[in-house]
Design a protein around this motif. Structure first.
Motif, mmCIF file in Angstrom:
data_model
loop_
_atom_site.group_PDB
_atom_site.id
_atom_site.type_symbol
_atom_site.label_atom_id
_atom_site.label_comp_id
_atom_site.label_asym_id
_atom_site.label_seq_id
_atom_site.Cartn_x
_atom_site.Cartn_y
_atom_site.Cartn_z
ATOM 1 N N VAL A 156 0.840 -1.200 0.000
ATOM 2 C CA VAL A 156 0.000 0.000 0.000
ATOM 3 C C VAL A 156 0.875 1.251 0.000
ATOM 4 O O VAL A 156 0.655 2.182 -0.774
ATOM 5 C CB VAL A 156 -0.972 0.009 1.202
ATOM 6 N N ALA A 157 1.893 1.271 0.835
ATOM 7 C CA ALA A 157 2.797 2.427 0.906
ATOM 8 C C ALA A 157 3.480 2.673 -0.432
ATOM 9 O O ALA A 157 3.578 3.814 -0.893
ATOM 10 C CB ALA A 157 3.832 2.220 2.009
ATOM 11 N N ARG A 158 3.946 1.620 -1.079
ATOM 12 C CA ARG A 158 4.624 1.765 -2.378
ATOM 13 C C ARG A 158 3.644 2.242 -3.448
ATOM 14 O O ARG A 158 3.994 3.070 -4.289
ATOM 15 C CB ARG A 158 5.282 0.440 -2.770
ATOM 16 N N SER A 159 2.412 1.746 -3.405
ATOM 17 C CA SER A 159 1.425 2.178 -4.399
ATOM 18 C C SER A 159 1.087 3.661 -4.228
ATOM 19 O O SER A 159 0.894 4.381 -5.214
ATOM 20 C CB SER A 159 0.167 1.319 -4.324
ATOM 21 N N ILE A 160 1.012 4.107 -2.997
ATOM 22 C CA ILE A 160 0.741 5.524 -2.723
ATOM 23 C C ILE A 160 1.911 6.391 -3.171
ATOM 24 O O ILE A 160 1.718 7.456 -3.774
ATOM 25 C CB ILE A 160 0.420 5.722 -1.225
ATOM 26 N N GLU A 161 3.119 5.927 -2.906
ATOM 27 C CA GLU A 161 4.318 6.683 -3.276
ATOM 28 C C GLU A 161 4.388 6.953 -4.775
ATOM 29 O O GLU A 161 4.880 7.996 -5.206
ATOM 30 C CB GLU A 161 5.556 5.903 -2.832
ATOM 31 N N HIS A 162 3.865 6.043 -5.591
ATOM 32 C CA HIS A 162 3.983 6.161 -7.045
ATOM 33 C C HIS A 162 2.667 6.537 -7.715
ATOM 34 O O HIS A 162 2.437 6.198 -8.881
ATOM 35 C CB HIS A 162 4.533 4.852 -7.622
ATOM 36 N N SER A 163 1.808 7.241 -6.997
ATOM 37 C CA SER A 163 0.512 7.663 -7.524
ATOM 38 C C SER A 163 0.251 9.119 -7.169
ATOM 39 O O SER A 163 0.880 9.676 -6.277
ATOM 40 C CB SER A 163 -0.607 6.811 -6.916
ATOM 41 N N LEU A 164 -0.711 9.705 -7.860
ATOM 42 C CA LEU A 164 -1.221 11.023 -7.501
ATOM 43 C C LEU A 164 -2.361 10.775 -6.515
ATOM 44 O O LEU A 164 -3.379 10.175 -6.884
ATOM 45 C CB LEU A 164 -1.722 11.761 -8.744
ATOM 46 N N CYS A 165 -2.192 11.180 -5.271
ATOM 47 C CA CYS A 165 -3.128 10.818 -4.200
ATOM 48 C C CYS A 165 -3.974 11.998 -3.747
ATOM 49 O O CYS A 165 -3.532 13.149 -3.782
ATOM 50 C CB CYS A 165 -2.358 10.263 -3.004
ATOM 51 N N PHE A 166 -5.178 11.669 -3.290
ATOM 52 C CA PHE A 166 -6.143 12.651 -2.816
ATOM 53 C C PHE A 166 -6.710 12.178 -1.487
ATOM 54 O O PHE A 166 -7.034 10.999 -1.334
ATOM 55 C CB PHE A 166 -7.292 12.795 -3.818
ATOM 56 N N GLY A 167 -6.838 13.095 -0.553
ATOM 57 C CA GLY A 167 -7.443 12.778 0.730
ATOM 58 C C GLY A 167 -8.714 13.571 0.921
ATOM 59 O O GLY A 167 -8.845 14.686 0.416
ATOM 60 N N LEU A 168 -9.644 13.007 1.653
ATOM 61 C CA LEU A 168 -10.892 13.665 2.012
ATOM 62 C C LEU A 168 -10.900 13.782 3.529
ATOM 63 O O LEU A 168 -10.664 12.785 4.223
ATOM 64 C CB LEU A 168 -12.076 12.811 1.524
ATOM 65 N N TYR A 169 -11.150 14.990 4.036
ATOM 66 C CA TYR A 169 -10.990 15.249 5.465
ATOM 67 C C TYR A 169 -12.228 15.879 6.079
ATOM 68 O O TYR A 169 -12.920 16.662 5.445
ATOM 69 C CB TYR A 169 -9.790 16.185 5.693
ATOM 70 N N ASP A 170 -12.451 15.547 7.344
ATOM 71 C CA ASP A 170 -13.414 16.211 8.206
ATOM 72 C C ASP A 170 -12.566 16.832 9.306
ATOM 73 O O ASP A 170 -12.089 16.128 10.199
ATOM 74 C CB ASP A 170 -14.413 15.209 8.769
ATOM 75 N N ALA A 171 -12.342 18.147 9.194
ATOM 76 C CA ALA A 171 -11.377 18.849 10.062
ATOM 77 C C ALA A 171 -10.016 18.181 9.886
ATOM 78 O O ALA A 171 -9.517 18.123 8.774
ATOM 79 C CB ALA A 171 -11.856 18.874 11.499
ATOM 80 N N ASP A 172 -9.439 17.644 10.949
ATOM 81 C CA ASP A 172 -8.116 17.027 10.859
ATOM 82 C C ASP A 172 -8.163 15.515 10.633
ATOM 83 O O ASP A 172 -7.126 14.875 10.512
ATOM 84 C CB ASP A 172 -7.314 17.300 12.134
ATOM 85 N N ALA A 173 -9.344 14.948 10.571
ATOM 86 C CA ALA A 173 -9.479 13.492 10.436
ATOM 87 C C ALA A 173 -9.672 13.111 8.968
ATOM 88 O O ALA A 173 -10.576 13.631 8.297
ATOM 89 C CB ALA A 173 -10.663 13.000 11.246
ATOM 90 N N GLN A 174 -8.829 12.208 8.480
ATOM 91 C CA GLN A 174 -8.994 11.728 7.121
ATOM 92 C C GLN A 174 -10.148 10.733 7.071
ATOM 93 O O GLN A 174 -10.179 9.763 7.807
ATOM 94 C CB GLN A 174 -7.719 11.068 6.598
ATOM 95 N N ILE A 175 -11.089 11.013 6.163
ATOM 96 C CA ILE A 175 -12.286 10.173 6.049
ATOM 97 C C ILE A 175 -12.413 9.518 4.681
ATOM 98 O O ILE A 175 -13.315 8.708 4.460
ATOM 99 C CB ILE A 175 -13.555 10.975 6.371
ATOM 100 N N GLY A 176 -11.531 9.877 3.757
ATOM 101 C CA GLY A 176 -11.598 9.300 2.428
ATOM 102 C C GLY A 176 -10.271 9.385 1.715
ATOM 103 O O GLY A 176 -9.351 10.092 2.145
ATOM 104 N N PHE A 177 -10.178 8.658 0.609
ATOM 105 C CA PHE A 177 -8.924 8.551 -0.132
ATOM 106 C C PHE A 177 -9.230 8.132 -1.565
ATOM 107 O O PHE A 177 -10.201 7.428 -1.820
ATOM 108 C CB PHE A 177 -8.034 7.491 0.533
ATOM 109 N N ALA A 178 -8.397 8.563 -2.472
ATOM 110 C CA ALA A 178 -8.407 8.085 -3.858
ATOM 111 C C ALA A 178 -7.018 8.316 -4.426
ATOM 112 O O ALA A 178 -6.281 9.190 -3.951
ATOM 113 C CB ALA A 178 -9.441 8.823 -4.695
ATOM 114 N N ARG A 179 -6.665 7.518 -5.426
ATOM 115 C CA ARG A 179 -5.389 7.746 -6.089
ATOM 116 C C ARG A 179 -5.544 7.493 -7.579
ATOM 117 O O ARG A 179 -6.456 6.792 -8.015
ATOM 118 C CB ARG A 179 -4.290 6.879 -5.505
#
Length: 117
Positions: free
Chosen positions: A20-43
């Motif tokens: 998972v870490a390697r896949s994230i490192e080599h992708s364009l990543c997006f996070g979805l947040y509620d204040a400081d808490a990450q609630i979603g992800f896409a790459r």
């Protein structure tokens, strides 16, 4: 987003944290947040010129049903580096209607696609 959150998705069982870490490192990543808490992800896996592959879209269960996944995918698709790609693809087991809302359709020529699993 915690590894526990990812482990609740249908596509993650058996995938090692290092993968998972390697896949994230080599992708364009997006996070979805509620204040400081990450609630979603896409790459997006892409060459930034001809093809993009949307992967690992995820919104925590308690935030679903609010159109946040649609908004996340629309935001991904609007990213300046992803404009004018020749093709944008994805694979989904059960979210076809969600992706149809942002323009995805079944493959025009599925007979041209092949894979190794």
């Amino acid at each position: 987003m915690s590894s526990t959150a990812f482990s609740r998705s249908y596509w993650s069982p058996g995938v090692a944290r290092e993968v998972v870490a390697r896949s994230i490192e080599h992708s364009l990543c997006f996070g979805l947040y509620d204040a400081d808490a990450q609630i979603g992800f896409a790459r997006v896996i892409t060459d930034y010129a001809t093809i993009g592959y949307l992967a690992d879209v995820f919104v925590l269960e308690e935030y679903r049903g609010r159109q946040l996944a649609v908004w996340l995918v629309e935001t991904v698709m609007a990213h300046p580096r992803l404009q004018n790609l020749r093709v944008f693809r994805l694979g989904t087991r059960d979210a076809h209607s969600l992706y149809a809302k942002v323009g995805f359709r079944p493959l025009a020529h599925p007979d041209r696609m092949m894979e190794i699993v």
